[in-house]
Every structure is written in structure tokens, then in C-alpha cells.
Design a protein around this motif. Structure first.
Motif, short mmCIF file in Angstrom:
data_model
loop_
_atom_site.label_atom_id
_atom_site.label_comp_id
_atom_site.label_asym_id
_atom_site.label_seq_id
_atom_site.Cartn_x
_atom_site.Cartn_y
_atom_site.Cartn_z
N GLY A 211 1.23 -1.29 -0.15
CA GLY A 211 -0.22 0.26 -0.01
C GLY A 211 0.87 0.81 -0.06
N LYS A 212 2.32 1.40 0.55
CA LYS A 212 3.15 2.31 0.45
C LYS A 212 3.00 3.21 -0.49
CE LYS A 212 7.47 0.17 0.97
NZ LYS A 212 6.99 -1.61 0.41
N ASP A 213 2.60 1.63 -1.60
CA ASP A 213 3.40 2.72 -3.67
C ASP A 213 1.85 2.99 -3.60
OD1 ASP A 213 6.09 1.87 -3.09
OD2 ASP A 213 5.26 -0.04 -3.03
N TRP A 214 0.52 2.93 -3.31
CA TRP A 214 -0.66 2.84 -4.59
C TRP A 214 -1.06 4.54 -3.94
CZ3 TRP A 214 -3.96 -0.90 -1.26
CH2 TRP A 214 -3.08 -2.72 -2.06
N ASP A 215 -1.42 5.10 -5.24
CA ASP A 215 -2.04 6.14 -5.46
C ASP A 215 -3.86 6.39 -4.78
OD1 ASP A 215 -2.91 8.88 -5.66
OD2 ASP A 215 -2.01 9.43 -7.58
N LEU A 216 -3.74 7.16 -3.45
CA LEU A 216 -5.13 6.60 -2.63
C LEU A 216 -5.68 7.98 -3.66
CD1 LEU A 216 -4.78 5.15 0.53
CD2 LEU A 216 -4.96 4.04 -1.82
N SER A 217 -5.41 8.99 -4.34
CA SER A 217 -5.87 9.82 -4.40
C SER A 217 -7.07 9.95 -5.36
CB SER A 217 -4.89 11.01 -4.50
OG SER A 217 -3.89 11.02 -5.61
N TYR A 218 -6.98 8.70 -6.00
CA TYR A 218 -8.13 8.58 -7.69
C TYR A 218 -9.44 9.27 -7.28
CZ TYR A 218 -9.79 4.25 -5.21
OH TYR A 218 -9.84 3.19 -4.71
N ASN A 219 -10.39 9.84 -7.80
CA ASN A 219 -11.81 9.82 -8.58
C ASN A 219 -12.68 8.83 -8.48
OD1 ASN A 219 -14.89 10.41 -8.66
ND2 ASN A 219 -13.64 12.43 -8.91
N SER A 220 -13.20 7.88 -7.80
CA SER A 220 -13.59 6.41 -8.21
C SER A 220 -14.40 6.59 -9.28
CB SER A 220 -13.80 5.30 -7.24
OG SER A 220 -15.00 6.36 -6.67
N SER A 221 -15.03 7.56 -9.75
CA SER A 221 -16.33 7.62 -10.33
C SER A 221 -15.35 8.58 -11.63
CB SER A 221 -17.18 9.17 -10.14
OG SER A 221 -17.86 8.61 -9.09
#
Length: 545
Positions: A211-221
Motif C-alpha cells: 500500500g505504501k506505493d499506491w496512490d489513493l487520491s483517485y476519483n473512483s467515479s
């Protein structure tokens, strides 16, 4: 509604965007000195810097999407002099010291409305008895219960909740809000350990590793597919499911078909007129699961989760039964007193909810709902085997036997008969649910080592069938779930592994077991470990001579 409108020239917004791009490429943190502030916001920052009042928040703000989009301090902190949180002093404009969801709704109206209709906004004190403040000092609950339950705080301006519990002020970073550790600030501990449950599951294990390498700022829509390898909390409970009709939401109740935190598990009708039936909520959650899992696996998994909730209810029924019996015999007393201000008599405990707190039986009653019972159900929902087993059903079984023993020790005849019995049936004073075979595969081990309950309970599977069928008739499980259960029941020998030949590994390990574990053979490792016969006495031997 507070109103304050600020706008920045396009060139200013362009400069802000360029700064943010520079930061992204260089890795350096943005500070308020790196962006162009509107005149009013600059006054706020200058004063805070001069007075040294929380100066770090300006840097947090500088990194926010608000700063990138030209949202200034007073867009959130404007106030009328009559507002409940209005603050001013000489030479200082009137500002809001504590923006509420009503302020956020100026721009985020849909999100605020969705949150307001979710269980996150549910005022838990309507559900929980006020006697919690009788059992423990109030100063503890103010930094305890209230610290999380302010998510349902009711403000004088009519709004509900506190957005910055998830969206940390002043950055309001989506990546932070989506991180499971943010949910885990509240969803952890003995009574609702979703954080620990998540990290025990394969989902959480993948997040912990990668998870440290994941970009969690995406817009799921706005994405074609969820851009992370395994789900985080918001994936299942809030995010849109690309390519389907399941939209993103701040109503975390839209996909919950069971009230699995309550004293009794029951099917949710929360805002049913808008969110649909519990069946529709379950389908939404299944749609999320289908992003990664096969439909057959999902249907079987959800069926077993349904049965766990129904089985918990039967165990709960026993705690209610014994508590009421002990109260009728005067062994547990309901707490009552007079309210000082009015002189009216007030009942400060509820037998079914908390069993009056002060006896061992009271604690067993309460914890078997609020702690172990929740862990049993929540562990099943989120694939954490240890919470279903050792933190869940094992503790529930222990608690129930301790509850019966408590009555037996005080002369309750019915409890004594169970307590003094030498039959394994004593552990099952409640009715049973079961699911033929294994959830994940056809396990052949049962042909060699049949579970004890199958042996000691006559017509075991006929009894289980009758109970599951009754749950179906009472509309607690779907017709599809009932048909799935029956498909297994109609092929019982197959799912119990009886149609398969003896497994070669079983025979090999059985021979090794005899070689290693024979306590009658001095040559076996177990015999040597047990019969080591140390020559030195223990330090306590002298005390008991």
C-alpha cells in the motif's frame, strides 16, 4: 447558511497549479509561502504567524485541493456575529472558530447530505442507555466514546457530524481519508476491531505489503477500474464501482444488509425508502466483490456470513434468557435512583442491554454482545478467521458456560443441571445453523475425523436444514441463498468428503503421529519431553511441605 465568496484570477490558479506540479516532481513540501493567497487569506496567515497561533495549519492548507482551487480561509471560516461559534476581538473580523458540515455543504452538498443519512451520523445516545455515565466517570467518555462519536455530533446550526474526523483539517487529503488507518482511528479495539480484522484479512495483508506505493487520491467515479490491487475500507463501503450502477457515496449504510453491531442482528431498513431493501443493499456490496471475486465464491461467502449472524442471535437469546431468570430470582437487580433536580425515579439500567453492570453475569451479558458478539460477526464479514474463532465464537461459548455456572453456584436448579452434566450437549443450549462442507473447497478430512457435533446430535443435518429453512421463510435470507444451501444439502456426502478415496497424505501423517506421539514408547519424542524428570526441586517445593 454562512455566505462568503472569494474568487482568484485564472493566472493565480495557474501559478498555484504550477507550484503543485513542481512539488510533485521534486518531492519538496509546499508551504503557504509557495502559493499566492487572496488578500483576506493573507491577513489571516500574517496574523496567525505574528501571534504564533497554529502556524503549521497554513502549510497543511497550502498542500490542499482547496488551495489549488482558490478556496480561501473565509470561504470556510466566515460567520455572522450571532453564530454559535462566532469569534472576534478588537480589530479582528468575525470568523467561525469551528466550521460545521453546513459550511462544507456550500460546496459539497451531496456528500454532506449522504453522510447525514448514514449510520455515521446516527446519534448513538438514542440507542445506548444513558447509564454508561453511571458506570464510568464522564471525564473518561469525553475523550473516549465522544472522541469517535462526534462523527454524529449535532450542531446548533442544524448540521450533523464532523467532516475532519476523516478529512484531516486543513489539508483535507483524499489519500489520508481513504487510508485504512484513518478508519482505524475509531474502528478498532475490543468492541469494533475492523482495523485489526482488516489487517488480518488477505485484503489488509496486501495493503500492508504494497500500500505504501499506491496512490489513493483517485476519483473512483472517473476511472475505468479501481487502480489498487486490493480494497481499502472506502472501496467496499463508499467508492464507485466502475462500469456498474453502483455510484460513490458518503452514506456508508448503502451497502450494509445486516445490523451486525447491534445486540441482535437484524436486516437493515435504514432509509429503505431511498436506499432500497436489505436485498438491494446486499447486491450493491456483491457488485463491489465482483470486481475481484467469482460470483459462486461471493454467494457462498455471503451465505455463511448470513448464518453467522443468525447463529449469533440464538446465542444472544440464551444470554437474555439467563439474565431475565437471574433478575426474576433477585440475583441481578435493576439500578434505580431519584433525579436530584426533579425528584422523579429513574431506571439507570436495562436487563437485556447491560444487565445492570455490577455482577460477573452482567459483564458476561454485556460483553457477549458489545465485544465478543461483534467480533464474531464482523470477523465473518471481513474474512478474519481469528476473529471469527478465538476472539469470537470461542469467547462467546466460554461466556455462556460461565453465565450458566454463575447461576449454578447460586443454587439455580436449571443452571445446576446443565453445569453438572457430563454430556457435550451442555455446551449447546441454543439451536444450531450450519453449512454443508467447507466454504473454500471440498474438504476430505471429514471422512476420517467427523466433527463431534455430527456424532452426538441425532439427525444433525435435518435439524440444521429446518432452521435454515425457517430463516428463509421469515425472509432473513434470500431465495437464492436458500437454494444454494439446499444444493449442498442434496449432495451432502460429496460436500462432507465421503465420496472420495482415502487421502494418501492422511495415512502418511497418521503413521508419523504414531511414531512421534506414543506416550507408552520411551523412544518417542513426546515421551522423552514429558518424562524428562529434572533432578532439582522447584523453589516453591519448600513452601508446600
Amino acid at each position: 447558511m454562512r455566505k462568503y465568496s472569494l474568487s482568484l484570477p485564472k493566472v493565480t490558479l495557474f501559478l498555484i497549479a504550477m507550484v503543485m506540479m513542481l512539488v510533485a516532481s521534486t518531492g519538496y513540501a509546499v508551504t503557504y509561502k509557495d502559493i499566492t493567497l487572496d488578500a483576506e487569506s493573507q491577513k489571516c496567515v500574517d496574523c496567525h504567524e505574528k501571534e504564533r497561533i497554529a502556524p503549521k495549519v497554513h502549510d497543511q492548507y497550502a498542500e490542499s485541493a482547496h488551495a489549488q482551487n482558490g478556496i480561501g480561509c473565509l470561504d470556510c471560516h466566515s460567520a455572522e456575529a450571532s453564530d454559535f461559534d462566532a469569534y472576534t476581538k478588537k480589530g479582528h473580523p468575525v470568523v467561525a472558530s469551528h466550521p460545521t458540515p453546513k459550511d462544507c455543504a456550500t460546496c459539497h452538498e451531496q456528500e454532506v447530505e449522504e453522510h447525514t443519512k448514514s449510520k455515521h451520523a446516527y446519534p448513538f445516545w438514542l440507542y445506548a442507555a444513558a447509564d454508561r455515565a453511571v458506570f464510568e466517570p464522564i471525564v473518561g467518555t469525553k475523550q473516549g466514546c465522544e472522541n469517535c462519536h462526534n462523527l454524529s455530533a449535532m450542531w446548533p446550526d442544524g448540521s450533523v457530524g464532523e467532516c475532519d474526523i476523516c478529512h484531516s483539517k486543513h489539508s483535507f487529503d483524499v489519500s489520508l481519508a481513504r487510508n485504512p488507518n484513518t478508519c482505524g482511528e475509531c474502528h478498532l479495539g475490543p468492541d469494533h476491531p475492523q482495523k485489526e480484522i482488516y489487517y488480518e484479512s488477505k485484503h489488509g495483508n496486501i495493503f500492508a505489503a504494497k500500500g505504501k506505493d499506491w496512490d489513493l487520491s483517485y476519483n473512483s467515479s472517473e476511472v475505468d477500474r479501481i487502480p489498487i490491487e486490493a480494497p481499502v475500507c472506502s472501496t467496499c463501503h463508499m467508492d464507485a464501482v466502475p462500469g456498474t450502477s453502483v455510484k460513490s457515496t458518503h452514506n456508508v449504510s448503502e451497502r450494509l444488509a445486516w445490523e451486525a453491531q447491534a445486540p441482535w442482528s437484524y436486516r437493515t431498513i435504514w432509509f429503505e425508502e431511498e436506499l432500497g431493501t436489505w436485498e438491494k443493499k446486499a447486491e450493491r456490496m456483491k457488485t463491489v466483490c465482483k470486481t475481484c471475486h467469482a460470483p459462486t465464491f461471493i454467494d457462498e461467502y455471503i451465505l455463511v456470513y448470513d448464518l453467522v449472524n443468525l447463529q449469533y442471535n440464538e446465542i444472544r437469546r440464551q444470554f437474555v434468557y439467563w439474565t431475565k431468570k437471574y433478575e426474576s430470582l433477585g440475583l441481578i437487580k435493576v439500578l434505580k435512583d431519584k433525579i436530584v433536580a426533579t425528584g422523579e425515579e429513574k431506571q439507570f439500567s436495562n436487563t437485556v442491554l447491560n444487565a445492570s453492570w455490577y455482577t460477573a453475569a452482567s459483564e458476561l451479558m454485556y460483553n457477549s454482545w458489545h465485544h465478543e458478539g461483534r467480533r464474531f460477526r464482523m470477523g465473518s464479514a471481513m474474512a478474519a478467521a481469528d476473529y471469527v474463532q478465538w476472539h469470537g465464537i470461542w469467547e462467546l461459548q466460554h461466556n455462556l458456560q460461565a453465565m450458566i455456572a454463575w447461576g449454578a453456584e447460586r443454587g439455580v436448579e436449571e443452571a445446576k443441571k446443565i453445569y453438572e452434566s457430563d454430556s457435550p450437549a451442555k455446551f449447546f443450549t441454543y439451536k444450531l445453523y450450519d453449512f454443508p462442507g467447507s466454504l473454500f473447497s471440498i474438504v476430505t478430512a471429514e471422512q476420517f475425523n467427523v466433527p463431534a457435533l455430527y456424532k452426538i446430535i441425532p439427525d444433525y443435518w435435518e435439524k440444521a436444514k429446518a432452521n435454515v429453512e425457517q430463516a428463509y421463510k421469515k425472509e432473513l435470507i434470500t431465495e437464492d441463498a436458500w437454494n444454494l444451501w439446499m444444493a449442498r444439502y442434496d449432495n451432502l456426502d460429496k460436500y462432507l468428503g465421503k465420496e472420495y478415496p482415502p487421502h494418501p497424505i492422511y495415512d502418511a501423517y497418521d503413521k508419523r503421529r504414531v511414531k512421534e506421539l506414543n506416550l507408552n514408547d520411551p523412544k518417542t519424542p513426546l515421551y522423552k519431553a514429558v518424562h524428562i524428570d529434572l533432578p532439582s526441586p522447584s523453589p516453591a517445593d519448600e513452601l508446600i511441605k
